[in-house]
Design a protein around this motif. Sequence first.
Motif, short mmCIF file in Angstrom:
data_model
loop_
_atom_site.label_atom_id
_atom_site.label_comp_id
_atom_site.label_asym_id
_atom_site.label_seq_id
_atom_site.Cartn_x
_atom_site.Cartn_y
_atom_site.Cartn_z
N ASN A 162 0.92 -1.20 -0.03
CA ASN A 162 0.12 -0.01 -0.01
C ASN A 162 0.89 1.17 -0.02
O ASN A 162 1.53 1.58 0.91
CB ASN A 162 -1.00 0.20 1.26
CG ASN A 162 -2.04 1.09 1.28
OD1 ASN A 162 -1.87 2.02 0.46
ND2 ASN A 162 -2.87 0.80 1.82
N VAL A 163 1.16 1.94 -1.18
CA VAL A 163 2.28 2.66 -1.33
C VAL A 163 1.34 3.99 -0.78
O VAL A 163 2.38 4.83 -0.05
CB VAL A 163 2.67 3.06 -2.76
CG1 VAL A 163 3.50 4.37 -2.95
CG2 VAL A 163 3.42 1.81 -3.25
N GLU A 164 0.17 4.35 -0.95
CA GLU A 164 -0.55 5.48 -0.32
C GLU A 164 -0.07 5.41 1.15
O GLU A 164 0.17 6.62 1.85
CB GLU A 164 -2.04 5.53 -0.52
CG GLU A 164 -2.20 5.71 -2.04
CD GLU A 164 -3.65 5.77 -2.33
OE1 GLU A 164 -4.59 5.80 -1.53
OE2 GLU A 164 -3.74 5.49 -3.77
N LEU A 165 -0.22 4.33 1.82
CA LEU A 165 -0.22 4.17 3.25
C LEU A 165 1.36 4.60 3.65
O LEU A 165 1.59 5.29 4.66
CB LEU A 165 -0.40 2.99 3.85
CG LEU A 165 -0.38 2.74 5.32
CD1 LEU A 165 -1.10 3.68 6.09
CD2 LEU A 165 -0.54 1.25 5.56
N LEU A 166 2.15 4.16 2.82
CA LEU A 166 3.72 4.55 2.92
C LEU A 166 4.05 5.78 2.82
O LEU A 166 4.76 6.34 3.94
CB LEU A 166 4.56 3.66 2.11
CG LEU A 166 4.71 2.16 2.45
CD1 LEU A 166 5.44 1.27 1.27
CD2 LEU A 166 5.28 2.10 3.67
N LEU B 256 5.75 11.02 9.65
CA LEU B 256 7.06 10.91 10.44
C LEU B 256 7.84 12.31 10.09
O LEU B 256 8.32 12.68 11.37
CB LEU B 256 8.00 9.77 9.79
CG LEU B 256 7.31 8.48 10.16
CD1 LEU B 256 8.14 7.29 9.24
CD2 LEU B 256 7.70 8.05 11.83
N LYS B 257 7.71 12.94 9.17
CA LYS B 257 8.54 14.27 9.03
C LYS B 257 7.83 15.27 10.05
O LYS B 257 8.49 16.01 10.38
CB LYS B 257 8.44 14.87 7.49
CG LYS B 257 9.13 13.96 6.50
CD LYS B 257 8.97 14.58 5.03
CE LYS B 257 9.54 13.80 4.10
NZ LYS B 257 9.48 14.10 2.59
N SER C 37 1.95 8.49 3.20
CA SER C 37 1.32 9.15 4.53
C SER C 37 1.93 8.97 5.64
O SER C 37 2.26 9.80 6.30
CB SER C 37 -0.20 8.44 4.60
OG SER C 37 -0.86 9.17 5.34
N SER C 38 2.69 7.60 5.94
CA SER C 38 3.52 7.51 7.02
C SER C 38 4.69 8.44 6.91
O SER C 38 5.16 8.84 7.80
CB SER C 38 3.84 6.04 7.13
OG SER C 38 2.65 5.20 7.07
N GLU D 222 14.24 9.34 12.52
CA GLU D 222 14.60 9.62 11.39
C GLU D 222 15.13 8.06 10.68
O GLU D 222 14.99 8.03 9.40
CB GLU D 222 16.03 10.37 11.63
CG GLU D 222 16.78 10.83 10.26
CD GLU D 222 18.04 11.82 10.52
OE1 GLU D 222 18.90 11.53 10.13
OE2 GLU D 222 17.84 12.64 11.48
N THR D 223 15.65 7.22 11.53
CA THR D 223 15.91 5.80 10.80
C THR D 223 14.68 5.17 10.23
O THR D 223 14.60 4.73 9.07
CB THR D 223 16.41 4.93 11.80
OG1 THR D 223 17.76 5.50 12.33
CG2 THR D 223 16.66 3.51 11.42
N VAL D 224 13.47 5.25 10.74
CA VAL D 224 12.22 4.58 10.17
C VAL D 224 11.86 5.44 8.94
O VAL D 224 11.32 4.91 7.95
CB VAL D 224 11.15 4.71 11.23
CG1 VAL D 224 9.57 4.36 10.89
CG2 VAL D 224 11.62 3.60 12.44
N GLN D 225 11.98 7.04 9.24
CA GLN D 225 11.65 7.65 7.80
C GLN D 225 12.37 7.13 6.67
O GLN D 225 11.86 7.09 5.59
CB GLN D 225 11.71 9.09 8.37
CG GLN D 225 11.41 9.87 7.04
CD GLN D 225 11.63 11.67 7.27
OE1 GLN D 225 11.99 11.90 8.52
NE2 GLN D 225 11.51 12.30 6.47
N LYS D 226 13.70 6.91 6.97
CA LYS D 226 14.57 6.62 5.68
C LYS D 226 14.23 5.33 5.09
O LYS D 226 14.30 5.23 3.83
CB LYS D 226 16.05 6.67 6.18
CG LYS D 226 16.65 8.00 6.46
CD LYS D 226 18.09 8.13 7.01
CE LYS D 226 18.41 9.38 6.95
NZ LYS D 226 19.85 9.43 7.62
#
Length: 99
Positions: free
Chosen positions: A10-14, A21-22, A16-17, A70-74
């Motif tokens: 689900n790219v839309e969910l990614l 996160l930002k 949005s996530s 930041e790690t999760v965002q990357k």
Amino acid sequence: MAGDSDLIVNVELLVSSESSLKTIKNEFEGLDKRKDSMEKEWGSGQIADAMSDFVDNWEKYREELLGSIETVQKLVTSTIDSFTGLDKELADSTRKGKK
């Protein structure tokens, strides 16, 4: 075709996530600036000292949380890039195969 796949992303969910996160990261980065403006609200004495100690202690953990965010965002960004790139490659190869 999507029903045949074992993997559904689900790219839309990614996306949005990634955006969330930002936003969270920006909020955490700005927290240290609020200490000075809040000190007058704490009053004086033991409560003010306790709040100041809490904020100073929180600083250490906030930095750790920022690093994790930041790690999760990357990782999320990398996942988006990988799957959208792969999807494009598969679409392009499918189009070439039909010609």
